[in-house]
Design a protein around this motif. Sequence first.
Motif, PDB file in Angstrom:
ATOM      1  N   LYS A 378     -23.939  -9.373  -5.040  1.00 48.66           N
ATOM      2  CA  LYS A 378     -22.506  -9.614  -4.896  1.00 48.66           C
ATOM      3  C   LYS A 378     -21.720  -8.321  -4.639  1.00 48.66           C
ATOM      4  N   VAL A 379     -22.380  -7.184  -4.842  1.00 46.79           N
ATOM      5  CA  VAL A 379     -21.684  -5.915  -4.636  1.00 46.79           C
ATOM      6  C   VAL A 379     -22.261  -5.232  -3.396  1.00 46.79           C
ATOM      7  N   ASN A 380     -21.407  -4.687  -2.600  1.00 45.23           N
ATOM      8  CA  ASN A 380     -21.858  -4.050  -1.366  1.00 45.23           C
ATOM      9  C   ASN A 380     -22.411  -2.645  -1.635  1.00 45.23           C
ATOM     10  N   LEU A 381     -23.719  -2.625  -1.920  1.00 39.37           N
ATOM     11  CA  LEU A 381     -24.341  -1.344  -2.267  1.00 39.37           C
ATOM     12  C   LEU A 381     -24.543  -0.451  -1.047  1.00 39.37           C
ATOM     13  N   GLN A 382     -24.526  -1.068   0.108  1.00 35.24           N
ATOM     14  CA  GLN A 382     -24.771  -0.326   1.341  1.00 35.24           C
ATOM     15  C   GLN A 382     -23.810   0.853   1.480  1.00 35.24           C
ATOM     16  N   GLU A 383     -22.539   0.573   1.175  1.00 36.37           N
ATOM     17  CA  GLU A 383     -21.498   1.593   1.266  1.00 36.37           C
ATOM     18  C   GLU A 383     -21.851   2.819   0.415  1.00 36.37           C
ATOM     19  N   ILE A 384     -22.342   2.536  -0.788  1.00 36.13           N
ATOM     20  CA  ILE A 384     -22.655   3.629  -1.710  1.00 36.13           C
ATOM     21  C   ILE A 384     -23.839   4.420  -1.179  1.00 36.13           C
ATOM     22  N   LYS A 385     -24.868   3.670  -0.751  1.00 38.64           N
ATOM     23  CA  LYS A 385     -26.088   4.339  -0.313  1.00 38.64           C
ATOM     24  C   LYS A 385     -25.873   5.120   0.983  1.00 38.64           C
ATOM     25  N   SER A 386     -24.901   4.682   1.798  1.00 37.69           N
ATOM     26  CA  SER A 386     -24.690   5.335   3.083  1.00 37.69           C
ATOM     27  C   SER A 386     -24.088   6.724   2.909  1.00 37.69           C
ATOM     28  N   GLY A 387     -23.651   7.029   1.678  1.00 27.49           N
ATOM     29  CA  GLY A 387     -23.088   8.356   1.443  1.00 27.49           C
ATOM     30  C   GLY A 387     -21.663   8.478   1.965  1.00 27.49           C
ATOM     31  N   ASN A 388     -21.079   7.359   2.443  1.00 25.31           N
ATOM     32  CA  ASN A 388     -19.682   7.409   2.876  1.00 25.31           C
ATOM     33  C   ASN A 388     -18.788   7.749   1.691  1.00 25.31           C
ATOM     34  N   THR A 389     -17.662   8.359   1.999  1.00 26.66           N
ATOM     35  CA  THR A 389     -16.751   8.697   0.914  1.00 26.66           C
ATOM     36  C   THR A 389     -16.149   7.425   0.330  1.00 26.66           C
ATOM     37  N   VAL A 390     -16.219   7.321  -0.976  1.00 23.21           N
ATOM     38  CA  VAL A 390     -15.635   6.180  -1.670  1.00 23.21           C
ATOM     39  C   VAL A 390     -14.555   6.720  -2.605  1.00 23.21           C
ATOM     40  N   VAL A 391     -13.350   6.210  -2.462  1.00 20.86           N
ATOM     41  CA  VAL A 391     -12.264   6.674  -3.331  1.00 20.86           C
ATOM     42  C   VAL A 391     -12.400   5.998  -4.686  1.00 20.86           C
ATOM     43  N   THR A 392     -12.552   6.789  -5.731  1.00 25.14           N
ATOM     44  CA  THR A 392     -12.741   6.213  -7.061  1.00 25.14           C
ATOM     45  C   THR A 392     -11.561   6.491  -7.964  1.00 25.14           C
ATOM     46  N   ASN A 393     -10.605   7.262  -7.468  1.00 22.61           N
ATOM     47  CA  ASN A 393      -9.553   7.746  -8.333  1.00 22.61           C
ATOM     48  C   ASN A 393      -8.224   7.072  -7.974  1.00 22.61           C
ATOM     49  N   ALA A 394      -7.587   6.461  -8.967  1.00 20.82           N
ATOM     50  CA  ALA A 394      -6.363   5.688  -8.712  1.00 20.82           C
ATOM     51  C   ALA A 394      -5.248   6.573  -8.158  1.00 20.82           C
ATOM     52  N   ARG A 395      -5.217   7.821  -8.579  1.00 20.69           N
ATOM     53  CA  ARG A 395      -4.187   8.746  -8.097  1.00 20.69           C
ATOM     54  C   ARG A 395      -4.368   8.989  -6.582  1.00 20.69           C
ATOM     55  N   HIS A 396      -5.620   9.185  -6.186  1.00 17.90           N
ATOM     56  CA  HIS A 396      -5.879   9.407  -4.763  1.00 17.90           C
ATOM     57  C   HIS A 396      -5.525   8.166  -3.962  1.00 17.90           C
ATOM     58  N   TYR A 397      -5.854   7.028  -4.533  1.00 22.54           N
ATOM     59  CA  TYR A 397      -5.556   5.760  -3.871  1.00 22.54           C
ATOM     60  C   TYR A 397      -4.058   5.641  -3.606  1.00 22.54           C
ATOM     61  N   GLU A 398      -3.256   5.937  -4.626  1.00 19.25           N
ATOM     62  CA  GLU A 398      -1.786   5.867  -4.478  1.00 19.25           C
ATOM     63  C   GLU A 398      -1.315   6.817  -3.387  1.00 19.25           C
ATOM     64  N   SER A 399      -1.828   8.038  -3.420  1.00 23.99           N
ATOM     65  CA  SER A 399      -1.394   9.030  -2.425  1.00 23.99           C
ATOM     66  C   SER A 399      -1.764   8.587  -1.020  1.00 23.99           C
ATOM     67  N   LEU A 400      -2.936   7.968  -0.879  1.00 25.84           N
ATOM     68  CA  LEU A 400      -3.360   7.509   0.444  1.00 25.84           C
ATOM     69  C   LEU A 400      -2.445   6.401   0.945  1.00 25.84           C
ATOM     70  N   ILE A 401      -2.052   5.511   0.044  1.00 22.71           N
ATOM     71  CA  ILE A 401      -1.141   4.416   0.432  1.00 22.71           C
ATOM     72  C   ILE A 401       0.186   5.006   0.901  1.00 22.71           C
ATOM     73  N   ARG A 402       0.689   5.975   0.150  1.00 22.71           N
ATOM     74  CA  ARG A 402       1.969   6.594   0.536  1.00 22.71           C
ATOM     75  C   ARG A 402       1.840   7.313   1.880  1.00 22.71           C
ATOM     76  N   THR A 403       0.715   8.005   2.080  1.00 23.94           N
ATOM     77  CA  THR A 403       0.497   8.694   3.358  1.00 23.94           C
ATOM     78  C   THR A 403       0.538   7.684   4.498  1.00 23.94           C
ATOM     79  N   SER A 404      -0.158   6.577   4.267  1.00 20.82           N
ATOM     80  CA  SER A 404      -0.236   5.562   5.309  1.00 20.82           C
ATOM     81  C   SER A 404       1.157   5.001   5.615  1.00 20.82           C
ATOM     82  N   GLU A 405       1.957   4.806   4.590  1.00 19.46           N
ATOM     83  CA  GLU A 405       3.330   4.306   4.798  1.00 19.46           C
ATOM     84  C   GLU A 405       4.154   5.302   5.610  1.00 19.46           C
TER      85      GLU A 405
END
Length: 458
Positions: A378-405
């Motif tokens: 049920k979890v997409n492990l492929q993303e993790i194994k591919s070594g792609n950057t995964v945002v794990t930090n809520a602060r970064h997530y917020e900043s990215l949303i604001r950047t996008s806006e």
Amino acid sequence: MNPIASMDDTIVALATPQGVGAIAVIRLSGKEAIAICNKVFRGKDLTKQESHTIHFGTIRDGEKIIDEVLVSLFIAPKSFTKEDVVEISTHGSPYIIKQVIQLFLREGARLARAGEFTKRAFMNGQFDLAQAEAVADLIHSDSEAAHSAAMNQMRGGFSAEIAALRDQLIYFASMVELELDFSEEDVEFADRTELQNLVNRLQTVIKKLIDSFDLGNVIKNGVPTVIAGKPNAGKSTLLNALLNEEKAIVSDVAGTTRDFIEDEIHLEGLSFRFIDTAGLRDTDDKVEAIGVERTREKMKQASVIIYLFDLVNESLEDINAEVKNLEAQSIPFIKVGNKIDEADAEKIASLKAQDGWLFISAGKKENLEELKDQLVSKVNLQEIKSGNTVVTNARHYESLIRTSEALDNVTTAIAAQISGDLMAMDIREALHYLGEISGTVTTDDLLETIFSKFCIGK
Ligand code: GDP
């Protein structure tokens, strides 16, 4: 006391956990670190030794020997904080630790605040803010996925991506701002089509990072999992079966004293956290019917739902009706028939003819491996194994949303052929939020919030 901790002070803290251990490491950092340690150390003259050397000797309070120790020297800038750092390995007695730290305080060090070593490393340019935060994540990571996400972030994977985005945007910001200087002459240094292309490219990368947060959150905090079903379907039996296996695995690892986290199991490097299991584990309570509403609430919080059907006590009609009802609510769940050890074979065969069923016996621990495989799928492990950057930090997530806006506003501005000065503001805003992630743009408050989440000594 001065609320702003001075970077000029030499700080000291215990770097290993509180309590009795074979050894403990006390860490000093700052201009006076080596001199302070040297005053209470009997052995070689530490001020005359090279960086990255280890020295045996005693720590003394006057003539009284407190402990025999090993002292490791890291001379600035070749240390974690880029300051002079001394690590003293003592025997792990709380009494010794306290005495040694007190000696250092007496000789002029002060106690480090939470996260202060890491903060200094950041302030002195050892790494950017996202990397500093990854140090905390790495320390707290308790699954393979959390570990690799934190490791990737600490080693700068995410930071490099953000820095590249910022560089391109800075170039355009300067072009647009150059136009402002020549506003009388109506020139365009920043080609609008190129700028729009850049914004589109940035948005693609940023949106991908934003989307990765769903997974990132799961990596960091575990997959919220619910076991649902009618009373007596076997929910608590299943939960106990899964958790007891986990407990057995954890305590089987010889010599580990890892804390066992209640209500969590580890599969394929991910942790699955069973939510709201209090009612389930209280066996006296088992006939209490869980209200439909409450079950639904619980299911909404979960990423994965194991829905148990009682193959012994529920009729085929009832089971089919329940499945229909659940599917109508469009909540995805794993359809699990329980009690195959006693269930009627025909009933099982009839359900087997339908798609997506899994059959287990929680009581006899049959087919639990298959159930676990389903959980993982049920979890997409492929993303993790591919070594792609995964945002794990809520602060970064917020900043990215604001950047996008802010970038959306740039797009609107380009389309409406709005004047360069207004567009420059939107670009600056996007730069500001991107900069917050890496710490190129910071405030004392932000730093305080981030580093106070660390433990003392980190
Ligand atoms: P809950 O109310 O959903 O938490 O159900 P419980 O786990 O308390 O189980 C209800 C009853 O079903 C208990 O008497 C369990 O022993 C029994 N039970 C649970 N799993 C199985 C199973 O796989 N086979 C059989 N035969 N009985 C089971």
